[in-house]
Design an enzyme around this catalytic site. Structure first.
Site, PDB file in Angstrom:
ATOM      1  N   HIS A  92       0.623  -1.123  -0.122  1.00  0.00           N
ATOM      2  CA  HIS A  92       0.236  -0.027  -0.025  1.00  0.00           C
ATOM      3  C   HIS A  92       0.918   1.214   0.188  1.00  0.00           C
ATOM      4  O   HIS A  92       1.842   1.309   0.472  1.00  0.00           O
ATOM      5  CB  HIS A  92      -0.871  -0.062   1.160  1.00  0.00           C
ATOM      6  CG  HIS A  92      -0.296  -0.129   2.478  1.00  0.00           C
ATOM      7  ND1 HIS A  92       0.151   1.019   3.168  1.00  0.00           N
ATOM      8  CD2 HIS A  92      -0.054  -1.103   3.537  1.00  0.00           C
ATOM      9  CE1 HIS A  92       0.956   0.807   4.286  1.00  0.00           C
ATOM     10  NE2 HIS A  92       0.746  -0.486   4.420  1.00  0.00           N
ATOM     11  N   ASP A  93       0.611   2.346  -0.826  1.00  0.00           N
ATOM     12  CA  ASP A  93       0.994   3.601  -0.784  1.00  0.00           C
ATOM     13  C   ASP A  93       2.403   3.369  -1.558  1.00  0.00           C
ATOM     14  O   ASP A  93       3.076   4.582  -1.574  1.00  0.00           O
ATOM     15  CB  ASP A  93       1.063   4.227   0.398  1.00  0.00           C
ATOM     16  CG  ASP A  93      -0.424   4.148   1.216  1.00  0.00           C
ATOM     17  OD1 ASP A  93      -1.285   5.023   0.649  1.00  0.00           O
ATOM     18  OD2 ASP A  93      -0.545   3.924   2.335  1.00  0.00           O
ATOM     19  N   GLY A 148       4.902  -1.252   2.572  1.00  0.00           N
ATOM     20  CA  GLY A 148       4.125   0.056   2.428  1.00  0.00           C
ATOM     21  C   GLY A 148       5.096   1.217   2.351  1.00  0.00           C
ATOM     22  O   GLY A 148       6.116   1.291   3.007  1.00  0.00           O
TER      23      GLY A 148
END
Length: 265
Positions: free
Chosen positions: A126-127, A144
């Protein structure tokens, strides 16, 4: 649901209402395309793949069987908010690859550039922000919030710690754990990754001029063996860096970061 007339969707595929399927796109047997997905022209989703979430896939990207693209973040803080995954053009996303959407706390966006190769079982957390022309070998993983520059190569079974930046043109050897930032064009290897030189092979393949490579090698030696701390050496280099590649390396080191650096052994 908006499906271009030239798109081909296998009768066993599930394309949910709201999805957008571009010209010449192909959705193979037993695949699932979620209601917030946008597939650009000539995207191919092969059999048994899942593309879900608020996800955009760029032109000509191919997603191979059993990949799971756009599912929710593997983060216990995620509370169901709408976050995105944007993937660029002409990527090759091989079997079993996973890529997650962002989180509210991380900016809400996971982004992948153009012309990348994600080999079997690799993961983009994520991200994460992944540049163009990146290669992730089998079962390599980005945690992440990682930032991966253009042309980076990450060897098989390697892991990049959350929040780590890997500069343009760097190479990470196989079975390596990277816990700190990697300078542009750096070479990292070993079970607990250490900065072991420059990615000279990659620089030559990219057509970097000999004098630029020589300047990078001299700069690396200054970073490795000069007086003071690693940051002190980088600041001194910044005062008279005439090479564009050296300037990129120095700017990377002096930029804001949440991690320390892998430094030359």
């Amino acid at each position: 649901m908006v499906v271009d007339p030239s798109a081909r969707i296998h009768p066993t595929a599930l394309v949910e209402n709201g999805a957008e399927i571009g010209a010449g796109a192909v959705v193979g047997p037993f695949s699932v395309v979620g209601p917030k997905v946008r597939l650009a022209a000539r995207v191919e989703v092969k059999s048994h793949a899942i593309v879900t979430g608020l996800t955009e896939i760029g032109e000509g990207t191919v997603i191979f069987p059993f990949a799971n693209i756009g599912d929710i973040p593997q983060d216990l803080k995620y509370a169901g908010e709408d976050t995105r995954l944007v993937i660029g053009a002409r990527n090759r996303i091989r079997e079993g690859v996973t890529m997650n959407t962002g989180t509210a706390g991380g900016g809400g966006l996971t982004r992948v550039g153009d012309d990348c190769l994600f080999m079997t079982g690799s993961h983009v957390g994520h991200d994460a922000q992944v540049g163009n022309g990146v290669i992730m070998a089998n079962h390599a993983a980005l945690a992440g919030h990682c930032v991966i520059g253009d042309g980076v190569i990450i060897g098989g079974l390697s892991g990049i710690h959350q929040w780590v930046r890997v500069g343009q043109g760097a190479i990470i050897g196989a079975v390596t754990m990277v816990t700190n930032d990697v300078i542009p064009y750096g070479l990292v290897q070993g079970p607990r990754g250490v900065l072991d030189g420059l990615n000279l092979v990659g620089l030559k393949r990219r057509g970097v001029a000999r004098e630029e490579i020589a300047a990078l090698r001299a700069a690396f030696q200054s970073l490795a063996q000069g007086e003071g701390t690693f940051l002190d050496r980088a600041r001194r280099l910044s005062e008279d860096a005439s090479s564009a590649h050296v300037r990129e390396m120095v700017d990377f080191v002096l930029a804001d970061t949440d991690r320390s650096f892998l430094t030359p052994g």
